[in-house]
Design a protein around this motif. Structure first.
Motif, PDB file in Angstrom:
ATOM      1  N   TYR A  34       0.843  -1.201   0.000  1.00 10.09           N
ATOM      2  CA  TYR A  34       0.000   0.000   0.000  1.00 10.09           C
ATOM      3  C   TYR A  34       0.875   1.247   0.000  1.00 10.09           C
ATOM      4  CZ  TYR A  34      -3.898   3.090   1.304  1.00 10.09           C
ATOM      5  OH  TYR A  34      -4.857   4.084   1.323  1.00 10.09           O
ATOM      6  N   SER A  35       1.908   1.244   0.820  1.00 11.02           N
ATOM      7  CA  SER A  35       2.783   2.405   0.945  1.00 11.02           C
ATOM      8  C   SER A  35       3.644   2.612  -0.295  1.00 11.02           C
ATOM      9  CB  SER A  35       3.667   2.251   2.188  1.00 11.02           C
ATOM     10  OG  SER A  35       4.609   3.284   2.274  1.00 11.02           O
ATOM     11  N   GLN A  38       1.714   4.092  -3.411  1.00  9.74           N
ATOM     12  CA  GLN A  38       0.923   5.306  -3.275  1.00  9.74           C
ATOM     13  C   GLN A  38       1.222   6.296  -4.408  1.00  9.74           C
ATOM     14  OE1 GLN A  38      -1.560   6.600  -0.976  1.00  9.74           O
ATOM     15  NE2 GLN A  38      -1.740   4.385  -0.877  1.00  9.74           N
TER      16      GLN A  38
END
Length: 274
Positions: A34-35, A38
């Motif tokens: 997810y990070s 981004q």
């Protein structure tokens, strides 16, 4: 073996973590995915999931695939399936961009640093200071990162990095650490779909290893052929020039040329510019 590297995670982080159930290791993996992605719509394949700061906390794509597959199953809600589709695509892209390849051949994007958004500009400055004047030279380095030692990477980019002073450090690095197997200036009008004089390009094929003693660059000047089909034919059948790669380090600003200047007199011996 296809994946889009420009997808950003949809939904909240908590939604992604729920895909991992109660397994803390898989939760960490989903959290890192997810990070990392981004900024994918801006950075795309410049993202390096194999970088130490991007490791998935020991959760590999193979670990994440079963739970992503479960999220894609018909037993889940439509919303969960949608999250699963995106998560699977991102995980697949991360896995592919973490590999090293024998051959990397690609059409790189062209964008000068002055036309880049602040996020992309900062990323290039932080990670590729030798080549951050333009996106295509950044991708020259990125393609090398994706190549195994002794592997081959090939791009078509603007010619400017071969001689402009701002690329002196990049040329020094390339001449010392990679072997230029072919250098073919194509000049303006090299693409059928792009007209005008804006795109002045050269084909470069490089080996990801330092040049051996006496290694010679194969050069072929296709700029004399004004039509794309003529250039293509000339690259296959035209006369090659050869010059010792390490001798290019003696050129002014270490410019990369199709021939060696050697001990020839330079114009600066006879003139100066105000």
């Amino acid at each position: 073996n296809l994946a889009c590297s420009g997808l950003a995670p949809e939904g909240d982080l908590e939604d992604w973590e729920t895909l991992a159930g109660d397994d803390e290791r898989l939760q960490n993996g989903m959290r890192r995915l997810y990070s990392i992605f981004q900024d994918a719509p801006t950075l795309g394949s410049l993202i390096d999931p194999s970088a130490p700061e991007n490791r998935l906390d020991m959760a590999t794509f193979e670990d994440l695939e079963p739970l992503l597959g479960k999220a894609l199953s018909n037993g889940e809600s439509a919303e969960a399936r949608e999250r699963g589709v995106v998560a699977y695509g991102i995980a697949r892209a991360a896995e592919m961009m973490s590999r090293k390849y024998h051959l990397v051949v690609t059409n790189v994007p062209y964008l000068k640093s002055g036309n880049q958004g602040s996020e992309l500009l900062k990323y290039c400055e932080d990670n590729y200071p030798r080549s951050d004047s333009a996106l295509e030279t950044v991708f020259l380095e990125r393609c090398r990162e994706l190549t195994i030692r002794n592997g081959t990477f090939s791009i078509v980019s603007q010619q400017y990095w071969l001689f402009l002073k701002s690329y002196r450090e990049l040329r020094d690095h390339v001449l010392r650490s990679a072997s230029i197997k072919l250098l073919a200036p194509l000049g303006p009008g090299a693409f059928e779909t792009i007209g005008g004089e804006v795109v002045n390009v050269a084909l470069q094929i490089l080996k990801n290893s330092p040049p051996e003693r006496g290694f010679k660059i194969n050069g072929i000047d296709a700029t004399k052929e004004k039509r794309v089909k003529g250039e293509s034919k000339y690259i296959k059948n035209g006369k090659l020039s050869r010059s010792v790669q390490k001798s290019q380090l003696k050129n002014p600003d270490k410019r990369i040329l199709l021939s060696s200047i050697g001990e020839k007199s330079k114009l600066k011996k006879y003139s100066h510019s105000y």
